[in-house]
Design a protein around this motif. Sequence first.
Motif, PDB file in Angstrom:
ATOM      1  N   UNK A   1       0.796  -1.110  -0.089  1.00 34.65           N
ATOM      2  CA  UNK A   1       0.062  -0.171   0.142  1.00 34.65           C
ATOM      3  C   UNK A   1       0.872   1.352  -0.136  1.00 34.65           C
ATOM      4  N   UNK A   2       2.047   1.292   0.774  1.00 38.66           N
ATOM      5  CA  UNK A   2       2.815   2.338   1.020  1.00 38.66           C
ATOM      6  C   UNK A   2       3.803   2.662  -0.363  1.00 38.66           C
ATOM      7  N   UNK A   3       4.179   1.307  -0.919  1.00 37.44           N
ATOM      8  CA  UNK A   3       4.960   1.308  -2.128  1.00 37.44           C
ATOM      9  C   UNK A   3       4.023   2.074  -3.366  1.00 37.44           C
ATOM     10  N   UNK A   4       2.939   1.593  -3.309  1.00 35.68           N
ATOM     11  CA  UNK A   4       2.070   2.234  -4.516  1.00 35.68           C
ATOM     12  C   UNK A   4       1.268   3.459  -4.198  1.00 35.68           C
ATOM     13  N   UNK A   5       1.807   4.088  -2.893  1.00 35.74           N
ATOM     14  CA  UNK A   5       1.172   5.341  -2.835  1.00 35.74           C
ATOM     15  C   UNK A   5      -0.425   5.232  -2.623  1.00 35.74           C
ATOM     16  N   UNK A   6      -0.915   4.355  -2.034  1.00 36.51           N
ATOM     17  CA  UNK A   6      -2.397   4.208  -2.001  1.00 36.51           C
ATOM     18  C   UNK A   6      -2.963   4.409  -0.589  1.00 36.51           C
ATOM     19  N   UNK A   7      -2.156   4.978   0.113  1.00 30.63           N
ATOM     20  CA  UNK A   7      -2.644   5.079   1.621  1.00 30.63           C
ATOM     21  C   UNK A   7      -3.500   6.522   1.625  1.00 30.63           C
ATOM     22  N   UNK A   8      -4.669   6.761   0.776  1.00 31.59           N
ATOM     23  CA  UNK A   8      -5.436   7.787   0.546  1.00 31.59           C
ATOM     24  C   UNK A   8      -6.850   7.177   0.540  1.00 31.59           C
ATOM     25  N   UNK A   9      -7.913   7.800   0.823  1.00 29.47           N
ATOM     26  CA  UNK A   9      -9.292   7.311   0.471  1.00 29.47           C
ATOM     27  C   UNK A   9      -9.581   7.358  -0.858  1.00 29.47           C
ATOM     28  N   UNK A  10     -10.327   6.257  -1.149  1.00 27.10           N
ATOM     29  CA  UNK A  10     -10.921   5.854  -2.476  1.00 27.10           C
ATOM     30  C   UNK A  10     -12.367   5.592  -2.605  1.00 27.10           C
ATOM     31  N   UNK A  11     -12.826   6.057  -3.447  1.00 30.59           N
ATOM     32  CA  UNK A  11     -14.230   5.937  -3.424  1.00 30.59           C
ATOM     33  C   UNK A  11     -14.910   4.873  -4.369  1.00 30.59           C
ATOM     34  N   UNK A  12     -14.163   3.849  -4.639  1.00 23.79           N
ATOM     35  CA  UNK A  12     -14.688   2.792  -5.381  1.00 23.79           C
ATOM     36  C   UNK A  12     -15.912   1.868  -4.961  1.00 23.79           C
ATOM     37  N   UNK A  13     -15.983   1.985  -3.621  1.00 19.31           N
ATOM     38  CA  UNK A  13     -17.440   1.305  -3.259  1.00 19.31           C
ATOM     39  C   UNK A  13     -18.641   1.960  -3.662  1.00 19.31           C
ATOM     40  N   UNK A  14     -18.406   3.347  -3.647  1.00 21.77           N
ATOM     41  CA  UNK A  14     -19.613   4.270  -4.076  1.00 21.77           C
ATOM     42  C   UNK A  14     -19.800   4.214  -5.739  1.00 21.77           C
ATOM     43  N   UNK A  15     -18.678   3.855  -6.453  1.00 22.08           N
ATOM     44  CA  UNK A  15     -18.759   3.909  -7.701  1.00 22.08           C
ATOM     45  C   UNK A  15     -19.252   2.774  -8.262  1.00 22.08           C
ATOM     46  N   UNK A  16     -19.432   1.651  -7.402  1.00 23.97           N
ATOM     47  CA  UNK A  16     -20.245   0.553  -7.917  1.00 23.97           C
ATOM     48  C   UNK A  16     -21.590   0.754  -8.049  1.00 23.97           C
ATOM     49  N   UNK A  17     -22.181   0.331  -9.248  1.00 18.11           N
ATOM     50  CA  UNK A  17     -23.716   0.412  -9.414  1.00 18.11           C
ATOM     51  C   UNK A  17     -24.627  -0.036  -8.173  1.00 18.11           C
ATOM     52  N   UNK A  18     -25.575   0.710  -7.939  1.00 16.73           N
ATOM     53  CA  UNK A  18     -26.569   0.473  -6.951  1.00 16.73           C
ATOM     54  C   UNK A  18     -27.183  -1.165  -7.042  1.00 16.73           C
ATOM     55  N   UNK A  19     -27.823  -1.284  -8.296  1.00 20.43           N
ATOM     56  CA  UNK A  19     -28.210  -2.452  -8.339  1.00 20.43           C
ATOM     57  C   UNK A  19     -27.670  -3.404  -8.261  1.00 20.43           C
ATOM     58  N   UNK A  20     -26.120  -3.155  -9.002  1.00 22.73           N
ATOM     59  CA  UNK A  20     -24.907  -4.484  -8.947  1.00 22.73           C
ATOM     60  C   UNK A  20     -24.762  -4.862  -7.434  1.00 22.73           C
ATOM     61  N   UNK A  21     -24.625  -3.812  -6.449  1.00 24.73           N
ATOM     62  CA  UNK A  21     -24.468  -4.035  -5.103  1.00 24.73           C
ATOM     63  C   UNK A  21     -25.666  -4.923  -4.474  1.00 24.73           C
ATOM     64  N   UNK A  22     -26.773  -4.429  -4.693  1.00 21.24           N
ATOM     65  CA  UNK A  22     -27.995  -4.997  -4.079  1.00 21.24           C
ATOM     66  C   UNK A  22     -28.152  -6.560  -4.724  1.00 21.24           C
ATOM     67  N   UNK A  23     -27.927  -6.526  -5.853  1.00 20.49           N
ATOM     68  CA  UNK A  23     -27.807  -7.956  -6.327  1.00 20.49           C
ATOM     69  C   UNK A  23     -26.905  -8.775  -5.587  1.00 20.49           C
ATOM     70  N   UNK A  24     -25.630  -8.144  -5.608  1.00 23.30           N
ATOM     71  CA  UNK A  24     -24.426  -9.141  -5.014  1.00 23.30           C
ATOM     72  C   UNK A  24     -25.039  -9.361  -3.383  1.00 23.30           C
ATOM     73  N   UNK A  25     -25.657  -8.426  -2.664  1.00 22.99           N
ATOM     74  CA  UNK A  25     -25.678  -8.379  -1.327  1.00 22.99           C
ATOM     75  C   UNK A  25     -26.849  -9.758  -1.453  1.00 22.99           C
ATOM     76  N   UNK A  26     -27.734  -9.738  -2.010  1.00 17.31           N
ATOM     77  CA  UNK A  26     -28.814 -10.600  -1.674  1.00 17.31           C
ATOM     78  C   UNK A  26     -28.463 -12.052  -2.108  1.00 17.31           C
ATOM     79  N   UNK A  27     -27.571 -12.024  -3.214  1.00 16.83           N
ATOM     80  CA  UNK A  27     -27.159 -13.389  -3.776  1.00 16.83           C
ATOM     81  C   UNK A  27     -26.159 -13.973  -2.752  1.00 16.83           C
ATOM     82  N   UNK A  28     -25.409 -13.026  -2.182  1.00 16.63           N
ATOM     83  CA  UNK A  28     -24.280 -13.637  -1.406  1.00 16.63           C
ATOM     84  C   UNK A  28     -25.097 -13.947   0.146  1.00 16.63           C
TER      85      UNK A  28
END
Lengths: 66, 181
Positions: B75-102
């Motif tokens: 994480x430090x080597x790739x300088x990724x120690x900052x907040x990322x918004x990748x969870x929000x960028x996932x589509x809402x229906x996909x998150x709901x379908x994934x949640x229900x399926x899992x």
Amino acid sequence: MTMLEPWMMLVVSLIIFGVGLFGLLVRKNLLVMLMCVESAVGLGLVIALFRTLKTVDSDQIQILRD
Amino acid sequence: MIDYPFLAFVAFSTIAILGSLMVIFKKNPVASAFALVAVFFAFAGLYALMSAHLVAALQILVYTGAIMVLFVFVIMLLNQDRPVEDFKSSSGPFKVISGVAVSFLVFLFVKVAFLARGIVPAGDWTVEKMEEQGGNVKSIANALFSDHILQFELTSFLLLGAIVATIAIAKRKGSSGRTAP
């Protein structure tokens, strides 16, 4: 005294498996995805990809499609 | 009378489940990594409760000590120690379908686990049998270096291959492995 039975551990492990699977599906950051599957060797792949593509967002990694 | 093992089981299970949720919902990868450390410690506690003391010690030494250090290092080597918004960028229906399926999948598995409530551990690897053989370390070492020596050596070759492949992928053609000053 309640006896700790194998099925209790199984239920906990299944819940954590489900959380990990959900994280793998909905997160796009490769580092967090690898944390979800606990794969250490894959970190070498992440480093190699980052050096080439300058990103760890799995949506932007389309080298096979290109 | 206080049931300490059961209380410890509830505590470790709660830490493990909440920690794993934090791993996927935290925006900062460093925070996710530290949540994963808590999960690994909780796993070690659960292993100890199951009388698997060797596995508990290995969990802390290997996962918490080595693999998590590797994660934080990358994480430090790739300088990724900052907040990322990748969870929000996932589509809402996909998150709901994934949640229900899992959730459905986990529900099915848990139902099967409930059906297995009456099953009692048997064979050569029950806690009692391992204690008769001299404990966790002795019985696992006996099995590993006698009956399963071939699998043990094959695993070492597999890991060696993985290490060589990782180095080959990481060292691109024409790269000296050094960065410019």
